[in-house]
Scaffold this active site. Sequence first.
Site, PDB file in Angstrom:
ATOM      1  N   SER A 125       2.978  -2.167   1.087  1.00 38.97           N
ATOM      2  CA  SER A 125       1.581  -1.881   0.786  1.00 38.97           C
ATOM      3  C   SER A 125       1.239  -2.321  -0.639  1.00 38.97           C
ATOM      4  O   SER A 125       1.447  -3.481  -0.991  1.00 38.97           O
ATOM      5  CB  SER A 125       1.304  -0.390   1.016  1.00 38.97           C
ATOM      6  OG  SER A 125      -0.070  -0.110   0.996  1.00 38.97           O
ATOM      7  N   ASP A 175      -3.671  -2.788  12.067  1.00 44.70           N
ATOM      8  CA  ASP A 175      -3.450  -2.034  10.832  1.00 44.70           C
ATOM      9  C   ASP A 175      -4.810  -1.641  10.276  1.00 44.70           C
ATOM     10  O   ASP A 175      -5.597  -2.503   9.875  1.00 44.70           O
ATOM     11  CB  ASP A 175      -2.673  -2.900   9.825  1.00 44.70           C
ATOM     12  CG  ASP A 175      -2.311  -2.174   8.535  1.00 44.70           C
ATOM     13  OD1 ASP A 175      -2.884  -1.108   8.265  1.00 44.70           O
ATOM     14  OD2 ASP A 175      -1.467  -2.689   7.785  1.00 44.70           O
ATOM     15  N   HIS A 226       0.260   1.002   9.359  1.00 48.15           N
ATOM     16  CA  HIS A 226       0.463   0.415   8.043  1.00 48.15           C
ATOM     17  C   HIS A 226       1.894   0.567   7.540  1.00 48.15           C
ATOM     18  O   HIS A 226       2.211   0.087   6.458  1.00 48.15           O
ATOM     19  CB  HIS A 226      -0.505   1.086   7.054  1.00 48.15           C
ATOM     20  CG  HIS A 226      -0.660   0.378   5.752  1.00 48.15           C
ATOM     21  ND1 HIS A 226      -1.060  -0.945   5.650  1.00 48.15           N
ATOM     22  CD2 HIS A 226      -0.468   0.811   4.460  1.00 48.15           C
ATOM     23  CE1 HIS A 226      -1.108  -1.293   4.381  1.00 48.15           C
ATOM     24  NE2 HIS A 226      -0.753  -0.256   3.641  1.00 48.15           N
TER      25      HIS A 226
END
Length: 267
Positions: A95, A217, A245
């Site tokens: 991320s 996502d 995610h």
Amino acid sequence: MDISRRNNVQVTGRADAPVLVLAHGFGCDQNMWRLVVPALAERYRLVLFDYVGSGGSDLSAWSEERYSSLHGYARDVVEVCEELDLRQAVFVGHSVSAMVGVLAARAAPERIGALVMVTPSPRYIDDEGYRGGFGTEDIDELLASLEANYLGWSSAMAPVIMGNPERPELGQELTNSFCATDPDIARVFARTTFLSDSRDDLKSVSVPTLVLECEQDAIAPREVGAYVHAAIPSSRLVTLDATGHCPQLSAPEATTRAVLDFLESVR
């Protein structure tokens, strides 16, 4: 300062093998990698750590000034690499940590020789000619809700971020991780994450790079993966048959396989 203690550094895997540095995202800690660690550790030396303010890190070392910028988190990465004298390590960032890895690689190119970006996003807010997945008002509301009631926000948002509603235990795990973070620290990290714009930083990437996205996502739509891939000439884009995610938790076997395939190709 003892960097290893400050960042709760843990080293595992083959002592004589190339090094992977695994970096978690917002609201998480190194435990998020636990399902991919066993298979990766069979072939590589793994360095896991917590950013200051997260997990088992030394909370007394946290400062709002330093961690109001992604550069502060990149300094954590560089200092961990220096402490362990790592050379040409592979940085695996989940991320927002994918962009932290870009900054760390630029700051200390001798330390990082390749990047693995797991569900990256250089900018979460839509812009002209760019889809990040959120409007400005969406992010403003998200941050206002987080600041008003962090525990309530965590319970509502974690399952959305995780996806996979048919597996509620995954959303609950992320909720627990969020709730374990100090709300004041989480507020700063959230603003740093969701208001950042690292698109120009992608131009500095010259090392082999894997961009790993999921089929679905809610936080980083596939347009984002395509953008990152196009912005980094040396990159490879892999789309996992997975949702959410956090594929290292929801699809650990597929995530591990994609990472190992990439590493074999760049050795």
